[in-house]
Write a protein that holds these residues in place. Structure first.
Motif, short mmCIF file in Angstrom:
data_model
loop_
_atom_site.label_atom_id
_atom_site.label_comp_id
_atom_site.label_asym_id
_atom_site.label_seq_id
_atom_site.Cartn_x
_atom_site.Cartn_y
_atom_site.Cartn_z
N ALA A 61 -3.36 14.16 -63.25
CA ALA A 61 -3.32 12.92 -62.40
C ALA A 61 -4.95 13.26 -61.18
O ALA A 61 -5.82 13.23 -60.31
N LEU A 62 -4.70 14.99 -60.97
CA LEU A 62 -5.95 15.65 -59.85
C LEU A 62 -6.84 15.46 -60.45
O LEU A 62 -7.98 15.70 -59.79
N GLY A 63 -7.13 15.84 -61.75
CA GLY A 63 -8.40 15.72 -62.44
C GLY A 63 -9.38 14.29 -62.72
O GLY A 63 -10.22 13.96 -62.93
N GLY A 64 -8.38 12.88 -62.03
CA GLY A 64 -8.57 11.68 -62.15
C GLY A 64 -8.72 11.02 -63.88
O GLY A 64 -8.58 9.73 -63.35
N ALA A 65 -7.62 11.27 -64.41
CA ALA A 65 -6.73 10.58 -65.82
C ALA A 65 -5.96 9.26 -64.56
O ALA A 65 -5.41 9.67 -63.78
N SER A 66 -6.38 8.53 -65.54
CA SER A 66 -5.36 6.99 -64.54
C SER A 66 -4.17 7.29 -64.95
O SER A 66 -3.38 7.96 -66.18
N TRP A 67 -3.18 6.14 -64.54
CA TRP A 67 -1.64 5.98 -64.49
C TRP A 67 -1.73 5.62 -65.60
O TRP A 67 -0.23 5.94 -66.01
N GLN A 68 -1.93 4.84 -66.41
CA GLN A 68 -1.83 4.12 -67.28
C GLN A 68 -1.86 5.33 -68.52
O GLN A 68 -1.64 5.28 -69.43
N GLU A 69 -3.20 6.15 -68.42
CA GLU A 69 -3.65 7.09 -70.15
C GLU A 69 -2.57 8.12 -70.06
O GLU A 69 -1.21 8.53 -71.05
N ILE A 70 -2.19 8.44 -68.05
CA ILE A 70 -0.32 9.48 -68.14
C ILE A 70 0.61 8.87 -68.94
O ILE A 70 0.95 9.59 -69.62
N THR A 71 0.87 7.46 -68.08
CA THR A 71 2.05 6.90 -69.12
C THR A 71 1.77 7.06 -70.52
O THR A 71 3.04 7.07 -70.72
N ALA A 73 0.01 8.83 -72.75
CA ALA A 73 0.70 10.03 -72.97
C ALA A 73 2.28 10.83 -72.62
O ALA A 73 2.66 11.55 -73.60
N LEU A 74 2.95 10.05 -72.03
CA LEU A 74 4.05 10.32 -71.62
C LEU A 74 5.27 9.65 -72.69
O LEU A 74 6.52 9.65 -72.45
N ASN A 75 4.82 8.82 -72.98
CA ASN A 75 5.39 7.82 -74.28
C ASN A 75 6.36 7.08 -72.84
O ASN A 75 7.01 6.54 -73.36
N ASP A 80 3.89 2.07 -62.91
CA ASP A 80 3.75 2.20 -61.72
C ASP A 80 4.68 3.24 -61.24
O ASP A 80 5.38 3.41 -60.55
N THR A 81 5.88 2.81 -62.18
CA THR A 81 7.13 3.81 -61.91
C THR A 81 6.54 5.14 -62.14
O THR A 81 6.87 6.34 -61.21
N VAL A 82 5.68 5.41 -63.03
CA VAL A 82 5.53 6.99 -63.07
C VAL A 82 4.01 7.44 -62.15
O VAL A 82 4.52 8.23 -61.16
N ARG A 83 3.25 6.13 -61.43
CA ARG A 83 2.60 7.11 -60.70
C ARG A 83 3.77 7.10 -59.38
O ARG A 83 3.26 8.15 -58.60
N ARG A 84 5.00 5.96 -58.67
CA ARG A 84 5.72 6.62 -57.66
C ARG A 84 6.45 8.24 -58.22
O ARG A 84 7.07 8.51 -56.26
#
Length: 137
Positions: A61-71, A73-75, A80-84
């Protein structure tokens, strides 16, 4: 030093701790102990594994990955929940002073030395992965 680099350093430290704890669990396989002690040790492994995941997410997230990419990858389903879940940590890391970042990064060389001692032939051919990270940015 950027917050992303610092998060990656702390990720390496957490992975180091997880590896050491896992090795200790292997060593304890034949020990006579009560079931509760084995379960507690296994739960600690899971807690550390979750900590590694959280630190990787923070670094991405600090490196600029989008919350959708992170979500993805976390399956998980809801970005929005992950971002929060992570936004306060991201804000705190972004607000750190240079002095705080430097203090938090101190001792990173120990992780490199640990890696060099435990490195197997099939591991990436790096001798100082944390220092290499610092030199790359």
């Amino acid at each position: 030093m950027t917050p992303e680099i610092l998060a990656r350093i702390t990720t390496a430290r957490a992975a180091h701790d997880l590896s050491d704890l896992a090795r200790q669990a292997v060593a304890a396989t034949a020990e006579t102990t009560d079931p509760a002690e084995r379960i507690i040790q296994a739960r600690r492994l899971r807690q550390l594994a979750n900590e590694v995941v959280d630190r990787v997410v923070l670094a991405e997230a600090l490196g600029g990955a989008s919350w959708q990419e992170i979500t993805d990858a976390l399956n998980r389903q809801d970005a929005d929940t992950v971002r929060r879940e992570y936004e306060d940590a991201v804000a705190q890391w972004n607000a750190m002073s240079e002095e705080e970042k430097a203090a938090a990064a101190e001792g990173f060389e120990d992780v490199d030395r640990w890696y060099a001692r435990h490195r197997e032939d099939y591991d990436p051919p790096l001798s100082t992965p944390v220092a290499d990270l610092l030199n790359r940015y």
